[in-house]
Design a protein around this motif. Structure first.
Motif, PDB file in Angstrom:
ATOM      1  N   ALA A  54     -25.022 -43.722   0.706  1.00  0.00           N
ATOM      2  CA  ALA A  54     -24.601 -42.330   0.513  1.00  0.00           C
ATOM      3  C   ALA A  54     -25.213 -41.702  -0.739  1.00  0.00           C
ATOM      4  CB  ALA A  54     -23.077 -42.242   0.446  1.00  0.00           C
ATOM      5  N   GLY A  55     -25.977 -42.481  -1.483  1.00  0.00           N
ATOM      6  CA  GLY A  55     -26.593 -41.944  -2.693  1.00  0.00           C
ATOM      7  C   GLY A  55     -27.543 -40.798  -2.401  1.00  0.00           C
ATOM      8  N   ILE A  56     -28.264 -40.900  -1.288  1.00  0.00           N
ATOM      9  CA  ILE A  56     -29.236 -39.859  -0.925  1.00  0.00           C
ATOM     10  C   ILE A  56     -28.552 -38.527  -0.631  1.00  0.00           C
ATOM     11  CG2 ILE A  56     -30.974 -39.161   0.754  1.00  0.00           C
ATOM     12  CD1 ILE A  56     -31.800 -42.097   0.956  1.00  0.00           C
ATOM     13  N   PRO A  57     -27.580 -38.474   0.315  1.00  0.00           N
ATOM     14  CA  PRO A  57     -26.945 -37.169   0.574  1.00  0.00           C
ATOM     15  C   PRO A  57     -26.198 -36.621  -0.627  1.00  0.00           C
ATOM     16  CG  PRO A  57     -25.794 -38.927   1.754  1.00  0.00           C
ATOM     17  CD  PRO A  57     -27.074 -39.502   1.254  1.00  0.00           C
ATOM     18  N   PHE A  58     -25.595 -37.505  -1.429  1.00  0.00           N
ATOM     19  CA  PHE A  58     -24.869 -37.023  -2.609  1.00  0.00           C
ATOM     20  C   PHE A  58     -25.823 -36.392  -3.616  1.00  0.00           C
ATOM     21  CE2 PHE A  58     -23.189 -37.319  -6.878  1.00  0.00           C
ATOM     22  CZ  PHE A  58     -21.871 -36.924  -6.743  1.00  0.00           C
ATOM     23  N   MET A  59     -26.899 -37.097  -3.949  1.00  0.00           N
ATOM     24  CA  MET A  59     -27.817 -36.592  -4.959  1.00  0.00           C
ATOM     25  C   MET A  59     -28.539 -35.336  -4.486  1.00  0.00           C
ATOM     26  SD  MET A  59     -27.339 -38.443  -7.596  1.00  0.00           S
ATOM     27  CE  MET A  59     -28.732 -38.110  -8.685  1.00  0.00           C
ATOM     28  N   LEU A  60     -28.827 -35.236  -3.191  1.00  0.00           N
ATOM     29  CA  LEU A  60     -29.438 -34.016  -2.669  1.00  0.00           C
ATOM     30  C   LEU A  60     -28.455 -32.849  -2.744  1.00  0.00           C
ATOM     31  CD1 LEU A  60     -31.411 -35.322   0.438  1.00  0.00           C
ATOM     32  CD2 LEU A  60     -32.370 -34.355  -1.659  1.00  0.00           C
ATOM     33  N   MET A  61     -27.193 -33.140  -2.459  1.00  0.00           N
ATOM     34  CA  MET A  61     -26.178 -32.090  -2.513  1.00  0.00           C
ATOM     35  C   MET A  61     -26.007 -31.546  -3.936  1.00  0.00           C
ATOM     36  SD  MET A  61     -22.785 -31.159  -3.198  1.00  0.00           S
ATOM     37  CE  MET A  61     -21.821 -32.642  -3.387  1.00  0.00           C
ATOM     38  N   VAL A  62     -25.917 -32.464  -4.921  1.00  0.00           N
ATOM     39  CA  VAL A  62     -25.719 -31.993  -6.296  1.00  0.00           C
ATOM     40  C   VAL A  62     -26.965 -31.310  -6.839  1.00  0.00           C
ATOM     41  CG1 VAL A  62     -23.934 -33.708  -6.811  1.00  0.00           C
ATOM     42  CG2 VAL A  62     -26.329 -34.246  -7.326  1.00  0.00           C
ATOM     43  N   ALA A  63     -28.139 -31.624  -6.273  1.00  0.00           N
ATOM     44  CA  ALA A  63     -29.369 -30.935  -6.681  1.00  0.00           C
ATOM     45  C   ALA A  63     -29.385 -29.515  -6.148  1.00  0.00           C
ATOM     46  CB  ALA A  63     -30.592 -31.708  -6.183  1.00  0.00           C
ATOM     47  N   LYS A  64     -28.887 -29.339  -4.924  1.00  0.00           N
ATOM     48  CA  LYS A  64     -28.899 -28.023  -4.289  1.00  0.00           C
ATOM     49  C   LYS A  64     -27.739 -27.146  -4.754  1.00  0.00           C
ATOM     50  CE  LYS A  64     -31.255 -29.368  -0.001  1.00  0.00           C
ATOM     51  NZ  LYS A  64     -32.329 -28.342  -0.063  1.00  0.00           N
ATOM     52  N   VAL A  65     -26.597 -27.762  -5.078  1.00  0.00           N
ATOM     53  CA  VAL A  65     -25.415 -27.001  -5.493  1.00  0.00           C
ATOM     54  C   VAL A  65     -25.008 -27.443  -6.890  1.00  0.00           C
ATOM     55  CG1 VAL A  65     -23.083 -26.264  -4.893  1.00  0.00           C
ATOM     56  CG2 VAL A  65     -24.680 -26.926  -3.085  1.00  0.00           C
ATOM     57  N   GLN A  66     -25.576 -26.808  -7.889  1.00  0.00           N
ATOM     58  CA  GLN A  66     -25.299 -27.168  -9.278  1.00  0.00           C
ATOM     59  C   GLN A  66     -24.155 -26.300  -9.809  1.00  0.00           C
ATOM     60  OE1 GLN A  66     -28.848 -27.701 -11.695  1.00  0.00           O
ATOM     61  NE2 GLN A  66     -30.079 -28.063  -9.873  1.00  0.00           N
ATOM     62  N   LYS A  67     -22.995 -26.485  -9.192  1.00  0.00           N
ATOM     63  CA  LYS A  67     -21.837 -25.670  -9.525  1.00  0.00           C
ATOM     64  C   LYS A  67     -20.559 -26.506  -9.513  1.00  0.00           C
ATOM     65  CE  LYS A  67     -23.910 -21.512  -7.487  1.00  0.00           C
ATOM     66  NZ  LYS A  67     -23.740 -20.414  -6.499  1.00  0.00           N
ATOM     67  N   THR A  68     -19.582 -26.033 -10.251  1.00  0.00           N
ATOM     68  CA  THR A  68     -18.292 -26.702 -10.306  1.00  0.00           C
ATOM     69  C   THR A  68     -17.606 -26.671  -8.940  1.00  0.00           C
ATOM     70  OG1 THR A  68     -18.024 -26.009 -12.611  1.00  0.00           O
ATOM     71  CG2 THR A  68     -16.036 -26.740 -11.445  1.00  0.00           C
ATOM     72  N   GLY A  69     -17.046 -27.805  -8.561  1.00  0.00           N
ATOM     73  CA  GLY A  69     -16.273 -27.881  -7.331  1.00  0.00           C
ATOM     74  C   GLY A  69     -17.015 -28.481  -6.154  1.00  0.00           C
ATOM     75  N   ALA A  70     -18.333 -28.631  -6.257  1.00  0.00           N
ATOM     76  CA  ALA A  70     -19.125 -29.140  -5.135  1.00  0.00           C
ATOM     77  C   ALA A  70     -18.717 -30.561  -4.755  1.00  0.00           C
ATOM     78  CB  ALA A  70     -20.615 -29.085  -5.469  1.00  0.00           C
ATOM     79  N   VAL A  71     -18.600 -31.426  -5.765  1.00  0.00           N
ATOM     80  CA  VAL A  71     -18.233 -32.820  -5.512  1.00  0.00           C
ATOM     81  C   VAL A  71     -16.790 -32.922  -5.024  1.00  0.00           C
ATOM     82  CG1 VAL A  71     -17.916 -35.086  -6.565  1.00  0.00           C
ATOM     83  CG2 VAL A  71     -19.917 -33.707  -7.153  1.00  0.00           C
ATOM     84  N   PHE A  72     -15.917 -32.147  -5.637  1.00  0.00           N
ATOM     85  CA  PHE A  72     -14.506 -32.177  -5.229  1.00  0.00           C
ATOM     86  C   PHE A  72     -14.369 -31.744  -3.773  1.00  0.00           C
ATOM     87  CE2 PHE A  72     -10.069 -30.961  -4.973  1.00  0.00           C
ATOM     88  CZ  PHE A  72      -9.461 -31.967  -5.723  1.00  0.00           C
ATOM     89  N   LEU A  73     -15.141 -30.735  -3.364  1.00  0.00           N
ATOM     90  CA  LEU A  73     -15.101 -30.281  -1.974  1.00  0.00           C
ATOM     91  C   LEU A  73     -15.628 -31.348  -1.020  1.00  0.00           C
ATOM     92  CD1 LEU A  73     -16.118 -26.513  -1.891  1.00  0.00           C
ATOM     93  CD2 LEU A  73     -14.001 -27.542  -1.056  1.00  0.00           C
ATOM     94  N   MET A  74     -16.658 -32.065  -1.443  1.00  0.00           N
ATOM     95  CA  MET A  74     -17.187 -33.144  -0.606  1.00  0.00           C
ATOM     96  C   MET A  74     -16.111 -34.198  -0.377  1.00  0.00           C
ATOM     97  SD  MET A  74     -20.469 -35.675  -1.212  1.00  0.00           S
ATOM     98  CE  MET A  74     -21.731 -34.864  -0.236  1.00  0.00           C
ATOM     99  N   GLY A  75     -15.399 -34.556  -1.438  1.00  0.00           N
ATOM    100  CA  GLY A  75     -14.311 -35.520  -1.312  1.00  0.00           C
ATOM    101  C   GLY A  75     -13.178 -34.980  -0.464  1.00  0.00           C
TER     102      GLY A  75
END
Length: 201
Positions: A54-75
């Motif tokens: 899951a490292g690939i989709p996570f790191m691509l997501m945080v690269a594309k969405v450099q904003k607060t809440g992105a990771v929390f929403l994924m979880g």
């Protein structure tokens, strides 16, 4: 040069991006969840295996969405899907909230465009799924009784009981860290130019 936006509010495009990568993350989760039904050792190591892939989709997501809440929403999206499929537990909820919270703090402190900050964020995030097998140790007798009543084969239940040792508990918590490091560097090797373009250095 970093191209991080000054506007940190999530927009519609950001939500779509988060949704797409969250779906990919859940598929990876689900594959290893199914593998856990083959043998309990696969279930106990599941958080580590997920972290690798899951490292690939996570790191691509945080690269594309450099904003607060992105990771929390994924979880949150992952937890919501688990809830809909009847696989969600209070223990997973607690671990998801804590891991996503620490992941968001890590990204915030590193201002979203640091590879090390995002890598640390993924390390924290990877501990969210530890809450799936952890009840084996927290509520051992009740858990064994429950899976037996749910129709799990006697040999599977016996294997769970035999594997629920203190040493395996340590493995449960070490595996996500090792898996996350491997997953992060696989992602970096495959998408280094993409990360550089996004300002994650």
């Amino acid at each position: 040069m970093s191209n991080v936006r000054t506007d940190k509010k999530l927009k519609g495009k950001d939500l779509i991006t988060i949704g797409i990568f969250s779906a990919i993350y859940f598929v990876i989760n689900f594959i290893f969840m199914l593998c856990g039904g083959i043998h309990p050792i696969m279930w106990m190591l599941m958080p580590g295996f997920i972290a690798v892939f899951a490292g690939i989709p996570f790191m691509l997501m945080v690269a594309k969405v450099q904003k607060t809440g992105a990771v929390f929403l994924m979880g949150f999206i992952t937890g919501l899907i688990y809830f809909a499929t009847g696989q969600f537990t209070v223990v997973i909820l607690i671990f998801m909230v804590i891991s996503c919270g620490l992941a968001e703090i890590s990204r915030y402190v590193s201002k979203y465009n640091s590879f090390k900050g995002n890598a640390l964020s993924y390390l924290f995030f990877s501990y969210g799924m530890v809450g799936s097998p952890l009840p084996i140790w927290l509520f051992k007798e009740a858990f064994l009784s429950q899976i037996q009543e749910q129709g799990m084969p006697a040999d599977y239940v016996s294997a769970v009981e035999a594997l629920s040792s203190n040493s395996m508990l340590i493995v449960l918590f070490v595996a996500p860290a090792i898996g996350a490091v491997i997953g992060i560097f696989i992602g970096k090797a495959l998408f280094k130019k993409h990360f550089e373009k996004a300002g994650i250095v």
